[in-house]
Design an enzyme around this catalytic site. Structure first.
Site, PDB file in Angstrom:
ATOM      1  N   SER A  55     -22.222 -15.636 -13.641  1.00 32.20           N
ATOM      2  CA  SER A  55     -21.152 -15.543 -14.635  1.00 32.20           C
ATOM      3  C   SER A  55     -19.972 -14.696 -14.166  1.00 32.20           C
ATOM      4  CB  SER A  55     -21.697 -14.976 -15.944  1.00 32.20           C
ATOM      5  OG  SER A  55     -22.215 -13.670 -15.755  1.00 32.20           O
ATOM      6  N   GLY A  92     -25.541 -17.488 -15.661  1.00 32.60           N
ATOM      7  CA  GLY A  92     -26.983 -17.440 -15.799  1.00 32.60           C
ATOM      8  C   GLY A  92     -27.743 -17.733 -14.524  1.00 32.60           C
ATOM      9  N   ASN A 120     -29.080 -11.390 -12.096  1.00 35.81           N
ATOM     10  CA  ASN A 120     -29.973 -11.899 -13.138  1.00 35.81           C
ATOM     11  C   ASN A 120     -31.439 -11.735 -12.741  1.00 35.81           C
ATOM     12  OD1 ASN A 120     -28.063 -12.761 -15.102  1.00 35.81           O
ATOM     13  ND2 ASN A 120     -27.565 -14.502 -13.805  1.00 35.81           N
ATOM     14  N   ASP A 203     -16.241  -8.244 -26.805  1.00 39.48           N
ATOM     15  CA  ASP A 203     -17.680  -7.997 -26.830  1.00 39.48           C
ATOM     16  C   ASP A 203     -18.052  -6.763 -26.013  1.00 39.48           C
ATOM     17  OD1 ASP A 203     -17.541  -8.836 -24.179  1.00 39.48           O
ATOM     18  OD2 ASP A 203     -18.518 -10.759 -24.537  1.00 39.48           O
ATOM     19  N   HIS A 206     -17.750  -8.414 -21.047  1.00 43.42           N
ATOM     20  CA  HIS A 206     -17.215  -9.374 -20.071  1.00 43.42           C
ATOM     21  C   HIS A 206     -15.780  -9.001 -19.702  1.00 43.42           C
ATOM     22  CE1 HIS A 206     -20.462 -11.963 -21.783  1.00 43.42           C
ATOM     23  NE2 HIS A 206     -20.599 -12.224 -20.489  1.00 43.42           N
TER      24      HIS A 206
END
Length: 232
Positions: A55, A92, A120, A203, A206
């Site tokens: 990402s 992801g 991840n 958020d 990011h």
């Protein structure tokens, strides 16, 4: 900063490029034919820089034109460097996923390859030996596709959720891979961005377009010397 890094890597979306429909393909073919008839080059002869990651590379939450690979392309163009940047980021993505799709990605010849994967894996507590093995195999496949390719490994860090020993070993994977395979290394691609509210989306996890410009600076510090050496 650690909470921000965790958020960036936990919140996974699906990144996909729009495919070109048949009409667009026909138009592209016609334009290429016209260019050839006019004695002009019908294909892009620039060298290729491919950013391969999750990402962070994909630019989650942003338009692809705002992600750091696009910022790198703008910088290259403004400085007159003849390179074409490809964003092959997938939100992801794990090291195993990256290994499974690398052969398909390498159907496009690559001159400079930036590897940003593994984050991840760390957050999921995947075996560090497995992560190291997957990333190493990706690098080997890239080298096999072009022995002259220049490779950059992007370092990553995770919070100590899995214990300090696991966290420290994870951080050490990236410089170890760079040394083992004789590649360039970005020590920590999120340096100066993680945990900075104004550089992240609402958020809080990011990077904003401005944050991606900072990521581009981190990448550029390692990429530019490679490009300059390549153009001597």
């Amino acid at each position: 900063m650690r909470r921000s890094i965790l958020g960036v890597l936990l919140l996974a979306g699906i990144f996909a490029c729009d495919s070109i429909d048949s009409k667009q393909q026909t138009a592209t073919t016609e334009k290429a034919s016209e260019a050839a008839a006019a004695g002009e080059p019908a294909e892009d002869k620039r060298k290729v820089i491919l950013f391969y990651g999750n990402s962070i590379t994909a630019g989650y939450g942003l338009d692809i034109s705002e992600a750091f690979p696009a910022v790198i392309q703008e910088r290259l163009d403004s400085l007159g460097y003849e390179y074409h940047v490809i964003n092959a980021g997938l939100s992801g993505e794990t090291s195993a996923g990256g290994l499974s799709r690398i052969d398909w990605v390498l159907k496009t010849p690559v001159d400079i390859f930036s590897l940003e994967l593994g984050g991840n894996d760390g957050l999921r507590g995947i075996s560090l030996d497995e992560t190291e093995k997957n990333l190493s195999q990706i690098i080997e496949k890239v080298k096999q596709s072009n022995p002259q390719v220049k490779i950059i490994v992007a370092g990553m860090q995770i919070p100590p959720n899995m214990g300090q020993e696991y966290t420290d070993r994870f951080k050490g994977i990236f410089p170890m891979l760079a040394e083992k395979h004789n590649t360039a290394l970005i020590p920590f691609i999120l340096e100066g961005v993680g945990g900075i509210p104004e550089l992240n989306l609402p958020d809080g996890i990011h990077p904003t377009p401005e944050g991606h410009k900072m990521l581009a600076d981190n990448v550029w510090a390692v990429l530019k010397p490679i490009i300059d050496e390549d153009n001597i």
